[in-house]
Scaffold this motif. Structure first.
Motif, PDB file in Angstrom:
ATOM      1  N   ASN A 267      43.002  40.888 -19.035  1.00  0.00           N
ATOM      2  CA  ASN A 267      43.410  41.868 -18.027  1.00  0.00           C
ATOM      3  C   ASN A 267      44.206  41.208 -16.909  1.00  0.00           C
ATOM      4  OD1 ASN A 267      42.092  44.747 -18.396  1.00  0.00           O
ATOM      5  ND2 ASN A 267      40.559  43.272 -19.095  1.00  0.00           N
ATOM      6  N   ALA A 268      43.772  40.020 -16.507  1.00  0.00           N
ATOM      7  CA  ALA A 268      44.442  39.323 -15.413  1.00  0.00           C
ATOM      8  C   ALA A 268      45.908  39.058 -15.737  1.00  0.00           C
ATOM      9  CB  ALA A 268      43.718  38.015 -15.099  1.00  0.00           C
ATOM     10  N   GLN A 269      46.218  38.789 -16.996  1.00  0.00           N
ATOM     11  CA  GLN A 269      47.610  38.547 -17.376  1.00  0.00           C
ATOM     12  C   GLN A 269      48.473  39.765 -17.081  1.00  0.00           C
ATOM     13  OE1 GLN A 269      48.476  38.195 -21.597  1.00  0.00           O
ATOM     14  NE2 GLN A 269      50.037  36.623 -21.215  1.00  0.00           N
ATOM     15  N   GLN A 270      47.950  40.965 -17.357  1.00  0.00           N
ATOM     16  CA  GLN A 270      48.702  42.173 -17.040  1.00  0.00           C
ATOM     17  C   GLN A 270      48.843  42.366 -15.529  1.00  0.00           C
ATOM     18  OE1 GLN A 270      47.019  45.571 -19.022  1.00  0.00           O
ATOM     19  NE2 GLN A 270      47.718  44.930 -21.041  1.00  0.00           N
ATOM     20  N   VAL A 271      47.785  42.070 -14.782  1.00  0.00           N
ATOM     21  CA  VAL A 271      47.879  42.180 -13.322  1.00  0.00           C
ATOM     22  C   VAL A 271      48.929  41.216 -12.790  1.00  0.00           C
ATOM     23  CG1 VAL A 271      46.646  41.935 -11.135  1.00  0.00           C
ATOM     24  CG2 VAL A 271      45.475  42.937 -13.108  1.00  0.00           C
ATOM     25  N   GLU A 272      48.902  39.988 -13.271  1.00  0.00           N
ATOM     26  CA  GLU A 272      49.874  38.988 -12.819  1.00  0.00           C
ATOM     27  C   GLU A 272      51.300  39.440 -13.094  1.00  0.00           C
ATOM     28  OE1 GLU A 272      48.478  35.694 -15.042  1.00  0.00           O
ATOM     29  OE2 GLU A 272      46.832  35.228 -13.639  1.00  0.00           O
ATOM     30  N   LYS A 273      51.522  40.081 -14.238  1.00  0.00           N
ATOM     31  CA  LYS A 273      52.871  40.524 -14.564  1.00  0.00           C
ATOM     32  C   LYS A 273      53.337  41.642 -13.638  1.00  0.00           C
ATOM     33  CE  LYS A 273      55.915  42.074 -18.294  1.00  0.00           C
ATOM     34  NZ  LYS A 273      56.111  42.209 -19.754  1.00  0.00           N
ATOM     35  N   ILE A 274      52.484  42.618 -13.387  1.00  0.00           N
ATOM     36  CA  ILE A 274      52.923  43.710 -12.520  1.00  0.00           C
ATOM     37  C   ILE A 274      53.087  43.223 -11.083  1.00  0.00           C
ATOM     38  CG2 ILE A 274      50.654  44.685 -11.915  1.00  0.00           C
ATOM     39  CD1 ILE A 274      53.910  46.626 -12.767  1.00  0.00           C
ATOM     40  N   VAL A 275      52.300  42.233 -10.663  1.00  0.00           N
ATOM     41  CA  VAL A 275      52.488  41.648  -9.327  1.00  0.00           C
ATOM     42  C   VAL A 275      53.877  41.024  -9.225  1.00  0.00           C
ATOM     43  CG1 VAL A 275      51.762  39.778  -7.793  1.00  0.00           C
ATOM     44  CG2 VAL A 275      50.049  41.308  -8.782  1.00  0.00           C
ATOM     45  N   ARG A 276      54.300  40.285 -10.256  1.00  0.00           N
ATOM     46  CA  ARG A 276      55.634  39.675 -10.245  1.00  0.00           C
ATOM     47  C   ARG A 276      56.721  40.740 -10.161  1.00  0.00           C
ATOM     48  NH1 ARG A 276      53.417  36.534 -14.454  1.00  0.00           N
ATOM     49  NH2 ARG A 276      54.670  37.643 -16.019  1.00  0.00           N
ATOM     50  N   ILE A 277      56.562  41.822 -10.937  1.00  0.00           N
ATOM     51  CA  ILE A 277      57.550  42.900 -10.922  1.00  0.00           C
ATOM     52  C   ILE A 277      57.622  43.541  -9.534  1.00  0.00           C
ATOM     53  CG2 ILE A 277      58.065  45.206 -11.827  1.00  0.00           C
ATOM     54  CD1 ILE A 277      56.858  44.227 -14.518  1.00  0.00           C
ATOM     55  N   LEU A 278      56.461  43.818  -8.949  1.00  0.00           N
ATOM     56  CA  LEU A 278      56.434  44.452  -7.632  1.00  0.00           C
ATOM     57  C   LEU A 278      57.075  43.570  -6.579  1.00  0.00           C
ATOM     58  CD1 LEU A 278      52.828  45.979  -7.658  1.00  0.00           C
ATOM     59  CD2 LEU A 278      54.984  47.196  -7.977  1.00  0.00           C
TER      60      LEU A 278
END
Length: 308
Positions: free
Chosen positions: A270-281
């Motif tokens: 799950n953290a990998q998905q959070v990290e990706k959306i944080v980068r996009i934001l």
């Protein structure tokens, strides 16, 4: 909007152990992945429970009790408990954990829908547990029930505890259902609308639909009455969330919603998905909201008033 609330839906009730080794099943796995997601930038953790030995969805408060205190001790994230569970559960089972633990937030499906994920079973050659195949392939006959009476009962059960809701809207009619409860005085601003796209049985993951759902919500409630977030199922997850953030919405990721991190590559956590959306934001000039900021935006009661 400079600050975006990131919700992480950690395990859900649709995906099964045979679909991904990354899907958390045991209380320890759910706690560890939830905490890692919070550390990566999620301010809200949306939580289901699983039977530890088999991975079946369960509403048993005794299972929730094995991971909720751990999460509270190790992170300040807002805990959002499901009242959806799975389409095979009765309302009493779906509501049991929320009624027992009185979290800051609960999910609340704003209507009944067909809810099918049988297509996901086509790529599974070997099932880890006997229950999975019939559950997945039989979902083409599932109706997720939440009648007006069911919704009213869930709201009434949680009202005295001060729990607020993630109002899950799978189609435009669900926004009108929510409007009914607003008109009745059962829902008061600021409320939190989770717009859901790409579930077989709900509205499709098309940009025009996103714009229509947001425009309908603005017309029904007024822009200052609610905060809104978007989740999209499967391969639509990241592209759709990017569109939502461009429109000023909050976002939801997690292995409940998608098992992938990009096309053809499964997520490892799950953290990998959070990290990706944080980068996009951040590329768009936004920052993840902290749990304190999320609590302020959503008028939540605070972690000191939960019972776990």
């Amino acid at each position: 909007m400079a600050k975006i609330i990131i919700t992480c839906a950690v395990t859900g009730g649709a995906h099964t152990p045979s679909m991904s080794d990354a899907l958390p099943i045991t209380p320890g796995e759910i706690a560890d992945q939830a905490i890692a997601a919070a550390e990566a930038g999620a301010s809200i953790l949306h939580l289901h429970a699983r039977v530890p030995e088999t991975g079946q969805p369960t509403g048993d408060p005794a299972v929730f009790a094995q991971f909720l205190p751990v999460i509270r001790q190790r992170t300040d994230a807002v805990v959002n408990l499901t009242t959806g569970g799975s389409a095979t559960m009765k309302l009493d089972d779906r509501l049991a954990a929320a009624a027992r633990f009185k979290p800051e937030m609960c999910s609340l499906n704003m209507g009944s829908i067909n809810f099918s994920f049988h297509g996901a079973g086509r790529r599974i050659e070997t099932w880890k547990h006997p229950w999975e195949k019939d559950y997945v392939l039989g979902s083409d006959d599932f109706i997720f029930r939440n009648t007006f009476r069911d919704i009213d009962r869930i709201m009434a059960t949680m009202r005295e505890s001060g729990t607020r809701f993630e109002h899950e809207c799978y189609d435009v009619g669900h926004l009108y259902n929510l409007a009914h409860f607003v008109e009745e005085g059962a829902v008061r601003p600021p409320f939190f609308i989770q717009m859901i796209f790409g579930i077989l049985g709900g509205i499709g993951p098309d940009l025009e639909n996103l714009m229509f759902m947001k425009g309908t919500a603005d017309r029904l409630f007024g822009r200052d009455a609610f905060q809104w977030s978007v989740l999209a199922a499967g391969r639509h997850q990241m592209p759709f969330l990017t569109q939502a953030a461009l429109m000023g919405g909050h976002v939801r990721v997690g292995l409940e919603d998608s098992l992938f991190i990009e096309r053809g590559r499964m997520a490892v956590s799950n953290a990998q998905q959070v990290e990706k959306i944080v980068r996009i934001l951040r590329e768009m000039g936004h920052e993840p909201a902290t749990p304190a900021e999320a609590r302020e935006m959503l008028a939540l009661k605070g972690a000191d008033r939960v019972e776990f």
